[in-house]
Design a protein around this motif. Structure first.
Motif, PDB file in Angstrom:
ATOM      1  N   LYS A 193      14.515 -40.564 -17.330  1.00 22.39           N
ATOM      2  CA  LYS A 193      15.505 -41.555 -17.662  1.00 22.39           C
ATOM      3  C   LYS A 193      15.968 -41.368 -18.946  1.00 22.39           C
ATOM      4  CE  LYS A 193      15.066 -44.108 -13.362  1.00 22.39           C
ATOM      5  NZ  LYS A 193      14.748 -45.443 -12.943  1.00 22.39           N
ATOM      6  N   THR A 194      15.222 -41.519 -19.921  1.00 17.96           N
ATOM      7  CA  THR A 194      15.402 -41.567 -21.338  1.00 17.96           C
ATOM      8  C   THR A 194      16.039 -40.346 -22.028  1.00 17.96           C
ATOM      9  OG1 THR A 194      13.495 -43.252 -21.856  1.00 17.96           O
ATOM     10  CG2 THR A 194      14.328 -41.747 -23.578  1.00 17.96           C
ATOM     11  N   ASP A 195      15.593 -38.971 -21.326  1.00 13.87           N
ATOM     12  CA  ASP A 195      15.986 -37.686 -21.548  1.00 13.87           C
ATOM     13  C   ASP A 195      17.257 -37.689 -21.116  1.00 13.87           C
ATOM     14  OD1 ASP A 195      13.617 -37.172 -23.131  1.00 13.87           O
ATOM     15  OD2 ASP A 195      12.663 -35.859 -21.431  1.00 13.87           O
ATOM     16  N   LEU A 196      17.575 -38.230 -20.069  1.00 14.19           N
ATOM     17  CA  LEU A 196      19.083 -37.953 -19.414  1.00 14.19           C
ATOM     18  C   LEU A 196      19.925 -38.829 -20.011  1.00 14.19           C
ATOM     19  CD1 LEU A 196      20.621 -37.316 -16.686  1.00 14.19           C
ATOM     20  CD2 LEU A 196      20.096 -39.660 -15.807  1.00 14.19           C
ATOM     21  N   GLU A 197      19.651 -39.971 -20.689  1.00 15.13           N
ATOM     22  CA  GLU A 197      20.748 -40.493 -21.486  1.00 15.13           C
ATOM     23  C   GLU A 197      20.851 -39.810 -22.531  1.00 15.13           C
ATOM     24  OE1 GLU A 197      22.469 -43.392 -20.639  1.00 15.13           O
ATOM     25  OE2 GLU A 197      21.419 -42.988 -18.659  1.00 15.13           O
ATOM     26  N   GLU A 198      19.876 -39.225 -23.379  1.00 10.81           N
ATOM     27  CA  GLU A 198      20.146 -38.476 -24.489  1.00 10.81           C
ATOM     28  C   GLU A 198      21.150 -37.174 -24.268  1.00 10.81           C
ATOM     29  OE1 GLU A 198      16.512 -37.507 -26.111  1.00 10.81           O
ATOM     30  OE2 GLU A 198      15.684 -39.658 -26.692  1.00 10.81           O
ATOM     31  N   ALA A 199      20.789 -36.579 -23.217  1.00 13.98           N
ATOM     32  CA  ALA A 199      21.606 -35.373 -22.732  1.00 13.98           C
ATOM     33  C   ALA A 199      23.024 -35.822 -22.467  1.00 13.98           C
ATOM     34  CB  ALA A 199      20.975 -34.911 -21.403  1.00 13.98           C
ATOM     35  N   LYS A 200      23.391 -36.959 -21.991  1.00 15.62           N
ATOM     36  CA  LYS A 200      24.741 -37.323 -21.494  1.00 15.62           C
ATOM     37  C   LYS A 200      25.695 -37.480 -23.027  1.00 15.62           C
ATOM     38  CE  LYS A 200      25.156 -40.430 -18.529  1.00 15.62           C
ATOM     39  NZ  LYS A 200      24.760 -41.625 -17.631  1.00 15.62           N
ATOM     40  N   GLU A 263      38.743 -18.891  -6.273  1.00 11.78           N
ATOM     41  CA  GLU A 263      39.489 -20.191  -6.450  1.00 11.78           C
ATOM     42  C   GLU A 263      39.189 -21.363  -7.201  1.00 11.78           C
ATOM     43  OE1 GLU A 263      40.851 -20.833  -2.513  1.00 11.78           O
ATOM     44  OE2 GLU A 263      41.403 -18.570  -2.004  1.00 11.78           O
ATOM     45  N   MET A 264      37.814 -21.360  -6.925  1.00 18.11           N
ATOM     46  CA  MET A 264      37.189 -22.746  -7.535  1.00 18.11           C
ATOM     47  C   MET A 264      37.338 -22.480  -9.252  1.00 18.11           C
ATOM     48  SD  MET A 264      33.229 -24.043  -7.326  1.00 18.11           S
ATOM     49  CE  MET A 264      32.968 -24.112  -5.455  1.00 18.11           C
ATOM     50  N   ASN A 265      37.078 -21.225  -9.229  1.00 20.26           N
ATOM     51  CA  ASN A 265      37.041 -21.116 -11.112  1.00 20.26           C
ATOM     52  C   ASN A 265      36.280 -22.069 -11.838  1.00 20.26           C
ATOM     53  OD1 ASN A 265      37.784 -19.374 -13.107  1.00 20.26           O
ATOM     54  ND2 ASN A 265      39.651 -20.340 -13.416  1.00 20.26           N
ATOM     55  N   PRO A 266      35.072 -22.127 -11.551  1.00 21.08           N
ATOM     56  CA  PRO A 266      34.165 -22.968 -12.506  1.00 21.08           C
ATOM     57  C   PRO A 266      34.106 -22.761 -13.903  1.00 21.08           C
ATOM     58  CG  PRO A 266      32.752 -21.772 -11.257  1.00 21.08           C
ATOM     59  CD  PRO A 266      34.218 -21.425 -10.633  1.00 21.08           C
ATOM     60  N   ASP A 267      33.951 -23.770 -14.892  1.00 27.42           N
ATOM     61  CA  ASP A 267      33.653 -23.341 -16.205  1.00 27.42           C
ATOM     62  C   ASP A 267      32.229 -22.988 -16.592  1.00 27.42           C
ATOM     63  OD1 ASP A 267      36.430 -24.091 -17.334  1.00 27.42           O
ATOM     64  OD2 ASP A 267      35.825 -25.891 -16.371  1.00 27.42           O
ATOM     65  N   TYR A 268      31.388 -23.577 -15.859  1.00 27.37           N
ATOM     66  CA  TYR A 268      29.715 -23.201 -15.808  1.00 27.37           C
ATOM     67  C   TYR A 268      29.248 -23.296 -14.640  1.00 27.37           C
ATOM     68  CZ  TYR A 268      30.667 -25.280 -20.790  1.00 27.37           C
ATOM     69  OH  TYR A 268      30.846 -25.353 -22.119  1.00 27.37           O
ATOM     70  N   VAL A 269      28.367 -22.184 -14.488  1.00 27.57           N
ATOM     71  CA  VAL A 269      27.701 -22.344 -13.022  1.00 27.57           C
ATOM     72  C   VAL A 269      26.333 -21.828 -13.189  1.00 27.57           C
ATOM     73  CG1 VAL A 269      28.700 -19.748 -13.048  1.00 27.57           C
ATOM     74  CG2 VAL A 269      27.827 -20.942 -11.014  1.00 27.57           C
ATOM     75  N   PHE A 270      25.405 -22.468 -12.524  1.00 23.38           N
ATOM     76  CA  PHE A 270      23.987 -22.120 -12.405  1.00 23.38           C
ATOM     77  C   PHE A 270      23.741 -21.615 -11.123  1.00 23.38           C
ATOM     78  CE2 PHE A 270      24.881 -25.792 -15.089  1.00 23.38           C
ATOM     79  CZ  PHE A 270      23.873 -25.287 -16.259  1.00 23.38           C
ATOM     80  N   LYS A 327      16.162 -30.181 -18.681  1.00 25.30           N
ATOM     81  CA  LYS A 327      15.754 -29.501 -20.247  1.00 25.30           C
ATOM     82  C   LYS A 327      16.330 -28.187 -20.216  1.00 25.30           C
ATOM     83  CE  LYS A 327      11.556 -27.895 -22.719  1.00 25.30           C
ATOM     84  NZ  LYS A 327      10.058 -27.759 -22.529  1.00 25.30           N
ATOM     85  N   ALA A 328      16.180 -27.421 -19.315  1.00 26.24           N
ATOM     86  CA  ALA A 328      16.743 -26.155 -19.454  1.00 26.24           C
ATOM     87  C   ALA A 328      18.457 -25.920 -19.463  1.00 26.24           C
ATOM     88  CB  ALA A 328      16.461 -25.159 -18.057  1.00 26.24           C
ATOM     89  N   ALA A 329      19.009 -26.685 -18.588  1.00 24.46           N
ATOM     90  CA  ALA A 329      20.431 -26.933 -18.754  1.00 24.46           C
ATOM     91  C   ALA A 329      21.149 -27.596 -20.217  1.00 24.46           C
ATOM     92  CB  ALA A 329      21.078 -27.921 -17.711  1.00 24.46           C
TER      93      ALA A 329
END
Length: 335
Positions: A193-200, A263-270, A327-329
């Motif tokens: 949860k701490t890492d998530l807030e930092e990533a945001k 058609e969706m044309n995403p900007d980022y895809v995993f 982490k990877a994202a």
């Protein structure tokens, strides 16, 4: 005559007093004295047995349901619940029996299966093998049919591990409690949860108004999931990214044709692609990477199409998947 009467009265009183005094030496109950002692011993033994049973068992509550288990749950068997396998990696729990994939344990689970016995595949548990392991507790899956769960329950206490992504914390805490590692489980949750807030904070500007999607390739086809399934909760619920219309419309796993992706044309895809899930289309990922239609989309043109940034067997909605994916994202998206 008078003297005779007095003697008779005296004798009668003497006999009455003797009878009363003798009554005090007899048991006051009609029950024999020895039987009373036996009853007391039986009650004592029953109480001792109940105390012993209580000390050799424990009750735990998981997702609002209470379970009675042996006091020591050291011999854990994981049947069907890949989510439990992932949680075992995080906590360093070594089950005595675990799920195999195509007859073997994949490298992803190597750290927890060195001394484990295969108890069958994800959807096909081997009941005889499980019985032979004499488990203290079996971790099944909420995906099991009732008849499978009943067979497992006849072997040992069975808990059906949730496959729902939003239950990831409850899952990890359950395994922590069973294995004596509840504190470690709490620490993992807090750190995520701490890492998530930092990533945001770190990615807020870069991902603002961007379309981000996770694709799982199965049987050679691209698939998307609802926003609460697979890795989607990380992106849309936790990081607060916009939910593509196609994801909003998905009710379950849904195939996504190449034209619909365009058609969706995403900007980022995993992309997540595992050999185990594409046995009949082993080159599907390579073909998708070279597909001219896909290469014309924003994600591919701008170098934001990512492949297997975490192990392709990762389920998405577990502590292991969340920690690894976040982490990877962040590493990829920060470039």
């Amino acid at each position: 005559m008078k003297r005779t009467f007095i003697l008779a009265l005296t004798l009668t009183l003497t006999l009455m007093l003797s009878a009363c005094g003798g009554g005090n030496s007899q048991p006051t109950s009609s029950q024999p004295a020895g039987e009373s002692g036996s009853t007391q011993a039986t009650v004592a033994n029953a109480t001792e047995q109940k105390t012993s049973e209580a000390s050799s068992s424990k009750s735990i509550t998981y997702l609002d349901k209470e379970y009675t288990l042996p006091a020591a749950t050291e011999r854990i068997v994981i049947a069907g619940a890949v989510e439990a396998m992932e949680d075992a990696i995080v906590l360093g729990v070594n089950p005595v029996g675990a799920i195999s994939f195509a007859g073997k344990f994949p490298p992803m689970f190597e750290s927890i299966t060195k001394n484990a016995v295969s108890i069958g595949e994800k959807t096909e548990p081997n009941f005889e093998a499980i019985l032979g392991l004499k488990p203290d507790v079996i971790l099944g899956t909420t995906k099991f049919k009732p008849e499978v769960s009943e067979k497992l329950e006849s072997i040992a206490p069975t808990i059906l591990y949730s496959h729902v992504s939003t239950n990831w914390e409850s899952n990890l805490l359950l395994l922590g409690e069973l294995s004596g590692k509840k504190k470690e489980a709490e620490d993992v949750i807090a750190k995520y949860k701490t890492d998530l807030e930092e990533a945001k904070v770190k990615l807020a500007d870069k991902l603002k108004d961007k379309k981000v999607v996770v694709i799982r390739v199965r049987a050679g086809e691209m698939n998307i999931y609802p926003e609460t399934v697979f890795f989607n909760p990380i992106l849309y619920q936790e990081m607060g990214l916009q939910v593509p219309a196609e994801v909003q419309a998905a009710k379950a796993q849904e195939m996504l044709p190449i034209e619909k992706f365009a058609e969706m044309n995403p900007d980022y895809v995993f992309f997540q692609f595992s050999v185990e899930e594409n046995a009949e289309a082993p080159k599907a990922m390579e073909e998708l990477q070279n597909n001219p239609i896909l290469k014309s989309t924003n994600a591919f043109k701008n170098g934001h199409a990512y492949f297997n940034i975490v192990d392709p067997l990762a389920q998405g909605g577990t502590a292991y998947s969340k920690v690894a994916f976040l982490k990877a994202a962040v590493e990829q998206l920060s470039k």
